[in-house]
Design a protein around this motif. Sequence first.
Motif, PDB file in Angstrom:
ATOM      1  N   VAL A   9       4.573  14.477   4.021  1.00 50.66           N
ATOM      2  CA  VAL A   9       5.552  14.491   4.540  1.00 50.66           C
ATOM      3  C   VAL A   9       5.422  14.113   6.345  1.00 50.66           C
ATOM      4  O   VAL A   9       4.315  14.814   6.738  1.00 50.66           O
ATOM      5  N   ILE A  10       5.941  13.187   6.697  1.00 50.25           N
ATOM      6  CA  ILE A  10       5.853  12.891   7.984  1.00 50.25           C
ATOM      7  C   ILE A  10       7.192  13.163   9.478  1.00 50.25           C
ATOM      8  O   ILE A  10       7.528  12.161   9.224  1.00 50.25           O
ATOM      9  N   GLY A  11       7.303  14.058  10.138  1.00 48.53           N
ATOM     10  CA  GLY A  11       7.968  14.659  10.351  1.00 48.53           C
ATOM     11  C   GLY A  11       9.604  14.615   9.882  1.00 48.53           C
ATOM     12  O   GLY A  11       9.809  15.770   9.014  1.00 48.53           O
ATOM     13  N   ASN A  12      10.004  13.815  10.355  1.00 46.13           N
ATOM     14  CA  ASN A  12      11.558  13.451   9.282  1.00 46.13           C
ATOM     15  C   ASN A  12      11.396  12.734   8.332  1.00 46.13           C
ATOM     16  O   ASN A  12      11.930  11.935   7.399  1.00 46.13           O
ATOM     17  N   ALA A  13      10.298  12.129   7.887  1.00 47.38           N
ATOM     18  CA  ALA A  13      10.281  11.034   7.165  1.00 47.38           C
ATOM     19  C   ALA A  13       9.402  11.306   5.764  1.00 47.38           C
ATOM     20  O   ALA A  13       8.588  12.487   5.959  1.00 47.38           O
ATOM     21  N   VAL A  14       9.565  11.056   4.769  1.00 47.48           N
ATOM     22  CA  VAL A  14       8.143  11.042   4.116  1.00 47.48           C
ATOM     23  C   VAL A  14       7.445   9.920   3.328  1.00 47.48           C
ATOM     24  O   VAL A  14       7.589   7.854   3.254  1.00 47.48           O
ATOM     25  N   LYS A  15       6.109   9.979   2.925  1.00 46.82           N
ATOM     26  CA  LYS A  15       5.331   8.817   3.252  1.00 46.82           C
ATOM     27  C   LYS A  15       4.670   8.350   1.697  1.00 46.82           C
ATOM     28  O   LYS A  15       4.506   9.596   1.097  1.00 46.82           O
ATOM     29  N   TYR A  16       5.300   7.338   0.554  1.00 45.14           N
ATOM     30  CA  TYR A  16       4.413   7.155  -0.854  1.00 45.14           C
ATOM     31  C   TYR A  16       2.925   6.191  -0.780  1.00 45.14           C
ATOM     32  O   TYR A  16       3.567   4.985  -0.083  1.00 45.14           O
ATOM     33  N   LYS A  17       2.494   6.581  -1.465  1.00 45.14           N
ATOM     34  CA  LYS A  17       1.493   6.032  -1.438  1.00 45.14           C
ATOM     35  C   LYS A  17       1.539   5.095  -2.978  1.00 45.14           C
ATOM     36  O   LYS A  17       2.184   6.058  -4.178  1.00 45.14           O
ATOM     37  N   LEU A  18       1.828   3.922  -2.857  1.00 46.13           N
ATOM     38  CA  LEU A  18       2.067   2.697  -3.747  1.00 46.13           C
ATOM     39  C   LEU A  18       0.688   2.341  -4.861  1.00 46.13           C
ATOM     40  O   LEU A  18       0.646   2.088  -5.676  1.00 46.13           O
ATOM     41  N   SER A  19      -0.073   1.441  -3.399  1.00 45.06           N
ATOM     42  CA  SER A  19      -1.073   0.847  -4.118  1.00 45.06           C
ATOM     43  C   SER A  19      -0.603  -0.593  -5.185  1.00 45.06           C
ATOM     44  O   SER A  19      -1.484  -0.777  -6.133  1.00 45.06           O
ATOM     45  N   GLN A  58       1.054  -1.505   0.379  1.00 43.59           N
ATOM     46  CA  GLN A  58       0.109   0.229   0.103  1.00 43.59           C
ATOM     47  C   GLN A  58       0.636   1.298  -0.145  1.00 43.59           C
ATOM     48  O   GLN A  58       0.542   2.137  -0.592  1.00 43.59           O
ATOM     49  N   ASP A  59       1.932   1.223   0.981  1.00 41.26           N
ATOM     50  CA  ASP A  59       2.898   2.131   1.137  1.00 41.26           C
ATOM     51  C   ASP A  59       4.206   2.135   1.481  1.00 41.26           C
ATOM     52  O   ASP A  59       4.633   0.813   1.685  1.00 41.26           O
ATOM     53  N   ALA A  60       4.872   3.385   1.330  1.00 38.51           N
ATOM     54  CA  ALA A  60       6.751   2.969   1.854  1.00 38.51           C
ATOM     55  C   ALA A  60       6.659   4.389   2.752  1.00 38.51           C
ATOM     56  O   ALA A  60       6.485   5.175   1.821  1.00 38.51           O
ATOM     57  N   THR A  61       7.607   4.613   4.277  1.00 42.99           N
ATOM     58  CA  THR A  61       7.733   5.722   4.171  1.00 42.99           C
ATOM     59  C   THR A  61       9.097   5.626   4.641  1.00 42.99           C
ATOM     60  O   THR A  61       9.665   4.698   5.307  1.00 42.99           O
ATOM     61  N   ILE A  62      10.090   6.763   3.573  1.00 44.70           N
ATOM     62  CA  ILE A  62      11.295   6.496   4.073  1.00 44.70           C
ATOM     63  C   ILE A  62      11.525   7.306   5.161  1.00 44.70           C
ATOM     64  O   ILE A  62      11.352   8.999   5.313  1.00 44.70           O
ATOM     65  N   PHE A  63      12.447   6.774   6.507  1.00 44.72           N
ATOM     66  CA  PHE A  63      12.982   7.460   6.982  1.00 44.72           C
ATOM     67  C   PHE A  63      14.518   8.453   6.537  1.00 44.72           C
ATOM     68  O   PHE A  63      15.318   8.807   7.351  1.00 44.72           O
ATOM     69  N   ASN A  64      15.263   6.860   5.702  1.00 41.69           N
ATOM     70  CA  ASN A  64      16.527   6.623   5.694  1.00 41.69           C
ATOM     71  C   ASN A  64      16.702   6.034   4.518  1.00 41.69           C
ATOM     72  O   ASN A  64      16.234   5.320   4.235  1.00 41.69           O
ATOM     73  N   LEU A  65      17.084   6.451   3.904  1.00 44.44           N
ATOM     74  CA  LEU A  65      17.642   5.826   2.672  1.00 44.44           C
ATOM     75  C   LEU A  65      18.977   6.613   1.630  1.00 44.44           C
ATOM     76  O   LEU A  65      19.318   7.659   0.538  1.00 44.44           O
ATOM     77  N   ASN A  66      20.243   6.568   2.141  1.00 44.99           N
ATOM     78  CA  ASN A  66      21.661   6.457   1.301  1.00 44.99           C
ATOM     79  C   ASN A  66      22.538   5.820   1.995  1.00 44.99           C
ATOM     80  O   ASN A  66      22.716   5.051   1.433  1.00 44.99           O
ATOM     81  N   VAL A  67      23.615   6.836   0.794  1.00 43.73           N
ATOM     82  CA  VAL A  67      24.543   5.778   0.435  1.00 43.73           C
ATOM     83  C   VAL A  67      26.369   6.572   1.171  1.00 43.73           C
ATOM     84  O   VAL A  67      26.123   7.982   1.192  1.00 43.73           O
ATOM     85  N   SER A  68      26.504   6.081   2.350  1.00 42.23           N
ATOM     86  CA  SER A  68      26.967   6.604   3.310  1.00 42.23           C
ATOM     87  C   SER A  68      29.360   6.326   2.622  1.00 42.23           C
ATOM     88  O   SER A  68      30.243   6.686   2.992  1.00 42.23           O
ATOM     89  N   ALA A  69      28.877   5.236   1.722  1.00 50.64           N
ATOM     90  CA  ALA A  69      30.902   4.841   1.018  1.00 50.64           C
ATOM     91  C   ALA A  69      30.349   4.365  -0.595  1.00 50.64           C
ATOM     92  O   ALA A  69      28.585   4.116  -0.451  1.00 50.64           O
TER      93      ALA A  69
END
Length: 210
Positions: A193-203, A53-64
């Motif tokens: 935008v939900i606080g420090n995260a972003v919610k994406y509707k997918l379905s 249904q959806d995905a909420t991204i709190f963190n998704l990054n490349v540190s190296a």
Amino acid sequence: MSEKDCNHSNKDHRRKLLRRCCGGLLIFNFIVLIIILLVWSILQPRKPRFTLQDATIFNLNVSAPNVISTTIQVTVNSHNPNSKIGIYYDRMNVYAIYHSQQITYYTAIPPVYQGTKEDNVWSPFIYGDNVPVAPYNGQALGEDQSDGAISMLIKINGRVKWKCGSFISGRYHLHITCPAYIPLGNSKNTGIVIGNAVKYKLSQSCSVSV
């Protein structure tokens, strides 16, 4: 009649009685098996349906170049399409795949029973802290973020048992694959935008293998 003849006659009688008992037991088991197979074929259990249904991204990054950190909350809906068969879910684990490589740890989903025509909604967190990946995957993630979208797979593996009346089947392996096309990066404003995260509707519908 001699004592020897009497003993021999008794042994023959016991053998015949034993053969009859064994034969009767085999016939009974065969009839029960036929009844179960007939009921099972008539009911025709159908595999459950899953939707991401959806995905909420709190963190998704490349540190190296070859290290990815991820924290995502996904919402998955499961539906039992059967009108006479319930489903037991067990040993369910969810994780994320990016470019054929696992980027999060396994997150367990508690065992649950799903009645006929019922829906269940799960919202587990999946995360991976400094997970090593192939260098080209780290580069690809950075490029996808710049392009404004990322494609990954949310996978769930577990086991199911079917319940019809008082009959409960053995365990079957369950494999669920949910494609997740997430418009992040330059398209971040498409999410909520939900606080420090972003919610994406997918379905997005998931493929299911039992």
